[in-house]
Design an enzyme around this catalytic site. Structure first.
Site, PDB file in Angstrom:
ATOM      1  N   ILE A   2       0.841  -1.198   0.000  1.00  0.00           N
ATOM      2  CA  ILE A   2       0.000   0.000   0.000  1.00  0.00           C
ATOM      3  C   ILE A   2       0.878   1.252   0.000  1.00  0.00           C
ATOM      4  CG2 ILE A   2      -1.721   1.311   1.290  1.00  0.00           C
ATOM      5  CD1 ILE A   2      -2.755  -1.386   2.379  1.00  0.00           C
ATOM      6  N   ARG A  31      -3.576   1.710  10.694  1.00  0.00           N
ATOM      7  CA  ARG A  31      -4.330   1.318  11.872  1.00  0.00           C
ATOM      8  C   ARG A  31      -4.448   2.516  12.815  1.00  0.00           C
ATOM      9  NH1 ARG A  31      -6.410  -2.068   9.532  1.00  0.00           N
ATOM     10  NH2 ARG A  31      -6.496  -4.320   9.923  1.00  0.00           N
ATOM     11  N   GLU A  79     -12.499   2.485  17.238  1.00  0.00           N
ATOM     12  CA  GLU A  79     -13.580   2.464  16.247  1.00  0.00           C
ATOM     13  C   GLU A  79     -14.816   1.756  16.799  1.00  0.00           C
ATOM     14  OE1 GLU A  79     -11.942   0.685  12.726  1.00  0.00           O
ATOM     15  OE2 GLU A  79     -10.504   2.295  12.442  1.00  0.00           O
ATOM     16  N   HIS A 100     -13.372   3.873   8.104  1.00  0.00           N
ATOM     17  CA  HIS A 100     -12.548   2.694   7.848  1.00  0.00           C
ATOM     18  C   HIS A 100     -13.037   1.948   6.595  1.00  0.00           C
ATOM     19  CE1 HIS A 100      -9.894  -0.599   9.876  1.00  0.00           C
ATOM     20  NE2 HIS A 100      -9.720  -0.555   8.565  1.00  0.00           N
TER      21      HIS A 100
END
Length: 302
Positions: free
Chosen positions: A147, A224, A253, A271
């Protein structure tokens, strides 16, 4: 012969879910433990509780619908030779797109300007602050995996310079490596967080890192939520220690620090970096492929 059993405790898209049920006996509750189960399907949020792994003596594969493994005890799985496979390779582009979208939204004040138009302020010729150009800026990427590299390529297309920090030096990339996270923040205009969660990275981006990023700096997190000290980030934005933030992940979250919710200098997403129909479908099919290859291999060795 009865279909093989799999234990599912995480999300799959509906098409993949139907295929899974058509091929295997799917146990859908972690509270219904069958000690003969060899495969667990989960996602990056649920992971697999350590106590559940310990209750499955025959477990050989954990198939993760997602990129995160921080909710899995990898030391335990390694000690028992349990394979842990993820779908990280198919979601990199979508998460990288989300990272750039968040950066553009916060640096170009997209939400502020949207509200300016909707409220009638434009018609009243009310003042609107100038935004920040990305061209010529330096992006520091904390975590240069698949990523991170996808983000780096996009940043270069925007005319940005790229540097990174990993605990280990990457010899397969040409972007320069900072000597530490503090060094990365000090030489960057944008700090992009893409590292996994866990004890090693928890609160790695703290007030000192943000202070070094500076009053014109932006931080974006698509890795994260635990990596950023959320209270420190709220303070840094409130005191204009940094210019703003784009966040797709959070410490607790789905709860978000109230100051971040209230700030016009923060762009928030729930998210959903990989949440496109196309990528979620590919992720589901990849999980099915993991499970199919495992059972084919088991059959081969019988």
């Amino acid at each position: 012969m009865a279909p093989a059993k799999v234990l599912q405790i995480g999300y799959l898209p509906e098409s993949a879910q139907q295929e899974l049920r058509g091929r295997y006996t799917v146990l859908e509750s972690e509270h219904t433990v069958d000690a003969s189960v060899e495969v667990v399907i989960t996602d990056g949020t649920c992971g697999v509780p350590t106590e559940l792994i310990e209750m499955l003596p025959n477990l050989k594969l954990i198939a993760v619908n997602g990129a995160g493994t921080d909710a899995i005890d990898l030391t335990l799985t390694a000690s028992r030779a349990i394979a842990v496979e993820t779908t990280g390779s198919v979601l990199a582009d979508d998460v990288a797109d989300m990272a750039m979208a968040l950066l553009l939204a916060v640096s170009r004040q997209i939400l502020i300007a949207d509200a300016y138009v909707r409220s009638g302020s434009w018609e009243r010729a009310a003042p609107l602050p100038l935004a920040t150009s990305l061209s010529g800026k330096r992006m520091g990427i904390f975590g240069l995996g698949q990523i991170g590299q996808a983000i780096a390529r996009r940043a270069e297309a925007f005319g940005m310079e790229v540097c990174y920090f990993n605990r280990t030096v990457r010899t397969d990339v040409y972007w320069p490596r900072a000597t530490s996270l503090l060094d990365l923040a000090q030489q960057s205009d944008i700090l992009m967080s893409v590292v996994p969660g866990g004890d090693v990275t928890r609160h790695a981006i703290d007030f000192e890192v943000l202070r070094l990023l500076g009053p014109s700096g932006f931080v974006v997190n698509v890795g994260r939520g635990s990596v950023i000290h959320e209270a420190a980030l709220a303070e840094a934005i409130g005191e204009r220690i940094i210019a703003g933030a784009g966040l797709d992940v959070f410490e607790d979250e789905p709860r978000v620090h109230p100051s971040l919710l209230a700030s016009p200098h923060v762009v928030l997403q729930p998210h959903r970096g990989s949440a496109t129909a196309q990528t979620r479908e590919r992720m589901g099919q990849m999980v099915l492929g993991m499970v199919e290859r495992f059972f084919l291999k088991q059959t081969h060795w019988i």
